[in-house]
Design an enzyme around this catalytic site. Structure first.
Site, PDB file in Angstrom:
ATOM      1  N   SER A 147       1.328   9.546   2.658  1.00  0.00           N
ATOM      2  CA  SER A 147       0.540   8.678   3.536  1.00  0.00           C
ATOM      3  C   SER A 147       0.471   9.371   4.887  1.00  0.00           C
ATOM      4  CB  SER A 147       1.259   7.328   3.682  1.00  0.00           C
ATOM      5  OG  SER A 147       0.751   6.586   4.777  1.00  0.00           O
ATOM      6  N   TYR A 164       8.966   2.262   4.293  1.00  0.00           N
ATOM      7  CA  TYR A 164       7.768   2.948   3.783  1.00  0.00           C
ATOM      8  C   TYR A 164       7.673   4.349   4.380  1.00  0.00           C
ATOM      9  CZ  TYR A 164       2.762   3.432   2.522  1.00  0.00           C
ATOM     10  OH  TYR A 164       1.553   3.836   2.010  1.00  0.00           O
TER      11      TYR A 164
HETATM   12  N1  LIG Z   1      -4.402   1.790   0.833  1.00  0.00           N
HETATM   13  C1  LIG Z   1      -4.025   2.531   1.850  1.00  0.00           C
HETATM   14  O1  LIG Z   1      -4.510   2.381   2.985  1.00  0.00           O
HETATM   15  C2  LIG Z   1      -2.994   3.611   1.655  1.00  0.00           C
HETATM   16  C3  LIG Z   1      -2.773   4.496   2.723  1.00  0.00           C
HETATM   17  C4  LIG Z   1      -1.843   5.517   2.572  1.00  0.00           C
HETATM   18  C5  LIG Z   1      -1.155   5.658   1.381  1.00  0.00           C
HETATM   19  N2  LIG Z   1      -1.375   4.780   0.369  1.00  0.00           N
HETATM   20  C6  LIG Z   1      -0.626   4.987  -0.871  1.00  0.00           C
HETATM   21  O2  LIG Z   1      -1.532   5.150  -1.936  1.00  0.00           O
HETATM   22  C7  LIG Z   1      -0.914   4.752  -3.171  1.00  0.00           C
HETATM   23  C8  LIG Z   1      -1.829   3.798  -3.925  1.00  0.00           C
HETATM   24  O3  LIG Z   1      -1.955   2.628  -3.156  1.00  0.00           O
HETATM   25  P1  LIG Z   1      -3.228   1.661  -3.193  1.00  0.00           P
HETATM   26  O4  LIG Z   1      -3.652   1.471  -1.803  1.00  0.00           O
HETATM   27  O5  LIG Z   1      -4.192   2.105  -4.212  1.00  0.00           O
HETATM   28  O6  LIG Z   1      -2.510   0.290  -3.622  1.00  0.00           O
HETATM   29  P2  LIG Z   1      -2.706  -0.749  -4.832  1.00  0.00           P
HETATM   30  O7  LIG Z   1      -1.753  -1.851  -4.568  1.00  0.00           O
HETATM   31  O8  LIG Z   1      -4.128  -1.073  -5.044  1.00  0.00           O
HETATM   32  O9  LIG Z   1      -2.224   0.113  -6.094  1.00  0.00           O
HETATM   33  C9  LIG Z   1      -0.875   0.406  -6.331  1.00  0.00           C
HETATM   34  C10 LIG Z   1      -0.600   0.175  -7.801  1.00  0.00           C
HETATM   35  O10 LIG Z   1       0.777   0.547  -8.032  1.00  0.00           O
HETATM   36  C11 LIG Z   1       1.357  -0.449  -8.858  1.00  0.00           C
HETATM   37  N3  LIG Z   1       2.803  -0.489  -8.650  1.00  0.00           N
HETATM   38  C12 LIG Z   1       3.484  -1.002  -7.605  1.00  0.00           C
HETATM   39  N4  LIG Z   1       4.805  -0.890  -7.803  1.00  0.00           N
HETATM   40  C13 LIG Z   1       4.961  -0.284  -9.001  1.00  0.00           C
HETATM   41  C14 LIG Z   1       6.098   0.083  -9.760  1.00  0.00           C
HETATM   42  N5  LIG Z   1       7.351  -0.160  -9.321  1.00  0.00           N
HETATM   43  N6  LIG Z   1       5.908   0.700 -10.965  1.00  0.00           N
HETATM   44  C15 LIG Z   1       4.655   0.924 -11.421  1.00  0.00           C
HETATM   45  N7  LIG Z   1       3.538   0.582 -10.747  1.00  0.00           N
HETATM   46  C16 LIG Z   1       3.691  -0.023  -9.552  1.00  0.00           C
HETATM   47  C17 LIG Z   1       0.691  -1.750  -8.434  1.00  0.00           C
HETATM   48  O11 LIG Z   1       0.800  -2.754  -9.444  1.00  0.00           O
HETATM   49  C18 LIG Z   1      -0.746  -1.296  -8.206  1.00  0.00           C
HETATM   50  O12 LIG Z   1      -1.522  -1.385  -9.378  1.00  0.00           O
HETATM   51  C19 LIG Z   1       0.438   4.157  -2.768  1.00  0.00           C
HETATM   52  O13 LIG Z   1       1.445   5.129  -2.942  1.00  0.00           O
HETATM   53  C20 LIG Z   1       0.259   3.847  -1.294  1.00  0.00           C
HETATM   54  O14 LIG Z   1       1.481   3.841  -0.603  1.00  0.00           O
HETATM   55  C21 LIG Z   1      -2.271   3.759   0.475  1.00  0.00           C
END
Ligand SMILES: NC(=O)c1ccc[n+]([C@@H]2O[C@H](COP(=O)([O-])OP(=O)(O)OC[C@H]3O[C@@H](n4cnc5c(N)ncnc54)[C@H](O)[C@@H]3O)[C@@H](O)[C@H]2O)c1
Length: 319
Positions: A147, A164
């Site tokens: 991130s 985080y």
């Molecule tokens: N959305 C943002 O702005 C953003 C920014 C920086 C980084 N990220 C990172 O990107 C990645 C994807 O996030 P996203 O925004 O698509 O979120 P999201 O919540 O849409 O998707 C995350 C998925 O991971 C699954 N998940 C959560 N815990 C889990 C576990 N213990 N085992 C298996 N699956 C699990 C959830 O059910 C979900 O389907 C994450 O690592 C997040 O930290 C997101």
């Protein structure tokens, strides 16, 4: 890796958000995909979307697995080997993550530990389980989602973000260290760290549900009080709000994070896959991520000095 056609990819957290879009786009380009998530229903929808795009002969399998639990990850790995009848994989996207564990001082330890266990432990467990299968391939790539909080441990003034950020720094450091490890010990495998800015997904709502066990409508008075106290500490005028108002605001904040982002999950997945195709090791996603990267490098000492205009993500993203 110039093409994904005929390759086998593993994607964690493929039920929603960027994980879902990675599955759909990889399948559209002719890869077979094994994805895991906690939620079987959202994964089924991912498969439905991916199969519309996938050329004939590609397989998409789903696996219920909590990436923070090593025995579940090992079962997931064994299922992938059996169901895809393979002794190797080509791509590992360690994407699953949750947002939580704001304050180390005042927050509940269980939430802190769970956030770290998913965001770092998940990457570690899946790397332990699947990297040998990447090494066994003729060409492999591990793509770990960190991130902007993997190089800037803040959400801006008044918003501690400790678990985080600690986990995402660990993901970034591990991935960068793997580059030389692969170069020496498995030169046909590459590593990339993904650093997204604000991407329009349900991560805020999903994380609250996973960490508190409830959607806003079902939160207990105690849970609402904790969130209210947190909002008050951030200077939000919440004193007069009823429980019903608070539930609505919490829901709206999650929806607003999703709906007011500069990039969609699909756009983010395309940027990630373009980066992998180009052989990159660092993949910044979004103008806000590029801006923060430059700002922190230009003035590292000022990165956390909000009085002098340190790079405040909240002012860029509204998040
Ligand atoms: N959305 C943002 O702005 C953003 C920014 C920086 C980084 N990220 C990172 O990107 C990645 C994807 O996030 P996203 O925004 O698509 O979120 P999201 O919540 O849409 O998707 C995350 C998925 O991971 C699954 N998940 C959560 N815990 C889990 C576990 N213990 N085992 C298996 N699956 C699990 C959830 O059910 C979900 O389907 C994450 O690592 C997040 O930290 C997101």
């Amino acid at each position: 890796m110039e093409s994904f056609a005929g390759r086998l990819a593993v994607v964690t957290g493929g039920g929603t958000g960027m994980g879902r879009e990675l599955v759909v786009q990889l399948a559209a380009e002719g890869a077979s995909v094994a994805t895991c998530d906690l939620n079987a229903d959202t994964m089924a929808e991912t498969v439905r979307l991916a199969e519309k795009e996938a050329p004939a002969g590609r397989r998409i399998t789903t696996h219920e697995c909590d990436v923070s639990v090593e025995s579940e990850v090992e079962r997931f790995r064994d299922e992938v080997v059996a169901q895809h009848e393979t002794d190797h994989i080509n791509l590992l996207f360690n994407n699953a993550g949750i947002a939580g564990g704001g304050s180390f001082i005042t927050g509940p330890r269980a939430v802190w530990d769970q956030t770290f266990a998913v965001c770092w432990g998940g990457v570690y467990n899946c790397s332990r389980a699947f990297v040998p299968l990447l090494v066994a391939s003729d060409q492999g790539y591990v793509v770990n989602t960190s991130s902007v909080n993997g190089f800037w441990a803040s959400l801006g003034a008044g918003m501690p973000h400790t678990a985080y950020s600690a986990a995402k720094f660990a993901v970034k450091g591990f991935t960068e260290a793997l580059i030389e490890d692969f170069r020496v010990n498995a030169p046909h495998v590459k590593a990339a760290v993904v650093m997204p800015g604000h991407i329009g997904t349900d991560i805020v709502l999903n994380s609250r549900r996973l960490l508190l066990g409830a959607d806003p409508a079902d939160m207990s008075d105690e849970q609402l009080d904790t969130i209210k106290a947190d909002m008050a500490r951030r200077g939000m005028p919440v004193e007069q709000l009823s429980a019903g108002d608070l539930r609505q605001i919490i829901q709206m904040m999650g929806e607003s994070f999703r709906d007011n982002a500069p990039l969609s999950a699909a756009q983010a997945a395309t940027i990630i896959l373009d980066g992998v195709r180009a052989g990159k090791w660092r993949i910044l996603v979004g103008d806000d991520a590029h801006f923060l990267d430059e700002a922190v490098r230009a003035n590292p000492e000022g990165a956390y000095d909000h009085r002098t205009g340190g790079p405040a993500l909240s002012t860029i993203t509204g998040g």
